[in-house]
Structure formats: C-alpha cells, structure tokens
Design an enzyme around this catalytic site. Structure first.
Site, mmCIF file in Angstrom:
data_model
loop_
_atom_site.group_PDB
_atom_site.id
_atom_site.type_symbol
_atom_site.label_atom_id
_atom_site.label_comp_id
_atom_site.label_asym_id
_atom_site.label_seq_id
_atom_site.Cartn_x
_atom_site.Cartn_y
_atom_site.Cartn_z
ATOM 1 N N PHE A 70 -8.237 8.344 9.429
ATOM 2 C CA PHE A 70 -8.191 8.810 8.040
ATOM 3 C C PHE A 70 -9.437 8.329 7.323
ATOM 4 O O PHE A 70 -10.276 7.651 7.906
ATOM 5 C CB PHE A 70 -6.908 8.314 7.350
ATOM 6 C CG PHE A 70 -6.815 6.819 7.223
ATOM 7 C CD1 PHE A 70 -7.132 6.181 6.036
ATOM 8 C CD2 PHE A 70 -6.417 6.036 8.298
ATOM 9 C CE1 PHE A 70 -7.059 4.801 5.915
ATOM 10 C CE2 PHE A 70 -6.330 4.650 8.190
ATOM 11 C CZ PHE A 70 -6.653 4.036 6.996
ATOM 12 N N LYS B 49 -9.156 2.288 18.768
ATOM 13 C CA LYS B 49 -9.498 1.961 17.378
ATOM 14 C C LYS B 49 -8.714 0.739 16.904
ATOM 15 O O LYS B 49 -9.251 -0.142 16.230
ATOM 16 C CB LYS B 49 -9.232 3.148 16.454
ATOM 17 C CG LYS B 49 -9.665 2.866 15.024
ATOM 18 C CD LYS B 49 -9.341 3.996 14.092
ATOM 19 C CE LYS B 49 -9.688 3.592 12.673
ATOM 20 N NZ LYS B 49 -8.945 4.340 11.689
ATOM 21 N N ASP C 91 -7.299 -4.502 1.492
ATOM 22 C CA ASP C 91 -8.238 -3.730 0.689
ATOM 23 C C ASP C 91 -9.466 -3.571 1.552
ATOM 24 O O ASP C 91 -10.040 -4.561 2.019
ATOM 25 C CB ASP C 91 -8.580 -4.400 -0.640
ATOM 26 C CG ASP C 91 -9.217 -3.389 -1.592
ATOM 27 O OD1 ASP C 91 -8.598 -2.344 -1.843
ATOM 28 O OD2 ASP C 91 -10.340 -3.638 -2.057
ATOM 29 N N SER C 92 -9.810 -2.352 1.816
ATOM 30 C CA SER C 92 -10.928 -2.115 2.707
ATOM 31 C C SER C 92 -11.713 -0.913 2.229
ATOM 32 O O SER C 92 -11.249 -0.139 1.397
ATOM 33 C CB SER C 92 -10.435 -1.909 4.141
ATOM 34 O OG SER C 92 -9.431 -0.935 4.184
ATOM 35 N N PRO D 4 -0.690 6.366 3.533
ATOM 36 C CA PRO D 4 0.018 6.622 4.794
ATOM 37 C C PRO D 4 -0.782 6.227 6.035
ATOM 38 O O PRO D 4 -0.215 5.742 7.008
ATOM 39 C CB PRO D 4 0.281 8.130 4.784
ATOM 40 C CG PRO D 4 -0.064 8.619 3.435
ATOM 41 C CD PRO D 4 -0.889 7.580 2.748
ATOM 42 N N GLY D 5 -2.103 6.412 6.000
ATOM 43 C CA GLY D 5 -2.941 6.023 7.136
ATOM 44 C C GLY D 5 -2.922 4.527 7.364
ATOM 45 O O GLY D 5 -2.801 4.054 8.499
ATOM 46 N N TYR E 194 -12.942 7.815 5.983
ATOM 47 C CA TYR E 194 -14.293 8.164 6.420
ATOM 48 C C TYR E 194 -14.436 8.197 7.943
ATOM 49 O O TYR E 194 -15.542 8.385 8.456
ATOM 50 C CB TYR E 194 -15.300 7.170 5.827
ATOM 51 C CG TYR E 194 -15.378 7.231 4.320
ATOM 52 C CD1 TYR E 194 -16.242 8.116 3.681
ATOM 53 C CD2 TYR E 194 -14.579 6.408 3.531
ATOM 54 C CE1 TYR E 194 -16.312 8.185 2.299
ATOM 55 C CE2 TYR E 194 -14.632 6.472 2.144
ATOM 56 C CZ TYR E 194 -15.500 7.354 1.532
ATOM 57 O OH TYR E 194 -15.561 7.423 0.164
ATOM 58 N N HIS F 273 -12.135 -2.823 11.858
ATOM 59 C CA HIS F 273 -12.192 -3.873 10.843
ATOM 60 C C HIS F 273 -10.798 -4.415 10.542
ATOM 61 O O HIS F 273 -10.601 -5.614 10.388
ATOM 62 C CB HIS F 273 -12.856 -3.340 9.572
ATOM 63 C CG HIS F 273 -12.267 -2.066 9.045
ATOM 64 N ND1 HIS F 273 -12.152 -0.925 9.804
ATOM 65 C CD2 HIS F 273 -11.740 -1.744 7.837
ATOM 66 C CE1 HIS F 273 -11.589 0.034 9.099
ATOM 67 N NE2 HIS F 273 -11.327 -0.440 7.892
ATOM 68 N N THR G 145 0.849 -1.192 0.000
ATOM 69 C CA THR G 145 0.000 0.000 0.000
ATOM 70 C C THR G 145 0.883 1.239 0.000
ATOM 71 O O THR G 145 2.027 1.182 0.450
ATOM 72 C CB THR G 145 -0.951 0.040 1.218
ATOM 73 O OG1 THR G 145 -1.801 1.183 1.117
ATOM 74 C CG2 THR G 145 -0.191 0.091 2.532
#
EC number: 3.6.1.66
Length: 194
Positions: free
Chosen positions: A152, A175, A67-68, A11-12, A154, A180, A8
C-alpha cells in the site's frame, strides 16, 4: 503481551501489523469505537506517541502505534510526516504517488534515493511515562512509474535494487522480513521483557 490495541485505521498497516505481531491478539482501535488521534507532532516519533497514548487512554489497555512515511532527501525530506496526505487531506495512495512523481520528474537516479522510516510506540498504559520506542529504516529509490499490486502507500514506486522490483512487487513474506515496519517491530520485541 497477549492482547494489544492497534492505534491506526489504515487497513494496510493493520494487515501488516497483525501478520508481524502474531500470535498477539491485535484489536484495531475502530473495533472499539476509537477514532484516529490528531497528528500534531513534528516527527514520526512524536506522532506515534500521540496515537498510542490516545488509543490506550480510551481503551484502558496497552496500545501500539506506528507512524511511518517516505523520506526523499532531495525533496528536503518530503513527504515525511505528511506522507498519507501529501496531495491533500482527502488524497488517496494514487494521488500521493502522482504528487511525488510530479515533483521528482526532472531528478536524476542519484537524486531519487529515498527511505521509509517507521517509529513505533508502545504504551503499556495511558499514563506510561516511558513508552517503548523502536524505529526502522528501509532504503530504496523512487521509480519513474508505479509497478506492482502488493502492499500500500508508496510501495508501487519504491524500487529495491537488491530485488530488482518495487516493494509492491515483493511477496508479503519477504516484505514483512525486510521492511521498515518489520525492523522496528524486531527492535521493539528486543525491548519487551520475556
């Protein structure tokens, strides 16, 4: 696994994955001159496999891809696999949030139910015929306006009733325990040999 390539350039995601995978050494693909794979899959799982295989083949090392995205059932699953480019190819997080809020402006609270879905693929090598796949889901609702500066994507509009705040208002420590991505990585750890 002592070292893994992160497939990826977000950065988040890199920051979250590094925190969640510690003490494994995580090498972002860009550090090796590897560009993003083209996401041509029609599902989160397909895209995670494409990205992990791409990075693993170019680095000749194990690679992990996530992938999210955000899924809003009342919008027929949008933004879904297009979450990062919901408002267009060159859109940023704020543009995507505004696009989402605009589409949801007239929806009731019940219609604002949403969830983040994460698919993680781990390629032990580029030709791995049985990549390890793990998934995680994080339920919430879409708020009417952004709030919070953590996270980051949403996160500023993803409201969590249980915590009475958005994901962007949660401390990273919380978090990284309930998201997820955290759930998918915990599932992945259970699949890895000791």
């Amino acid at each position: 696994m002592k070292e893994i390539i992160l497939a990826t350039s977000n950065p988040g995601k890199i920051k979250e994955l590094e925190q969640l995978l510690a003490p494994t050494i995580c090498i972002p693909q860009a550090d090796l001159g590897i560009s993003d794979a083209e996401e041509t899959g029609l599902s989160f799982i397909e895209n995670a496999i494409l990205k992990a295989r791409h990075a693993s083949s170019l680095a000749n090392k194990p690679a992990l891809a996530d992938d999210s995205g955000l899924v809003v059932p009342s919008l027929n699953g949008e933004p879904g696999i297009y979450s990062a480019r919901y408002a267009g190819i060159k859109a940023n997080d704020e543009d995507n949030i505004q696009q989402l809020l605009s589409k949801m402006a007239d929806l009731s609270q019940e219609q604002r139910q949403a969830y983040f879905f994460c698919a993680i693929a781990l390629m032990r090598h580029a030709k791995d015929p049985t990549p390890l796949i793990a998934t995680g889901v994080f339920h919430g609702l879409i708020s009417v306006k952004p709030s919070g500066t953590n996270g980051f994507g949403y996160d500023p509009v993803f409201y969590l009733n249980e915590y009475q705040c958005t994901a962007a208002e949660l401390p990273a420590k919380i978090k990284n325990r309930i998201s997820h991505r955290a759930k998918a990585l915990n599932q992945l750890r259970a699949l890895l040999p000791d």
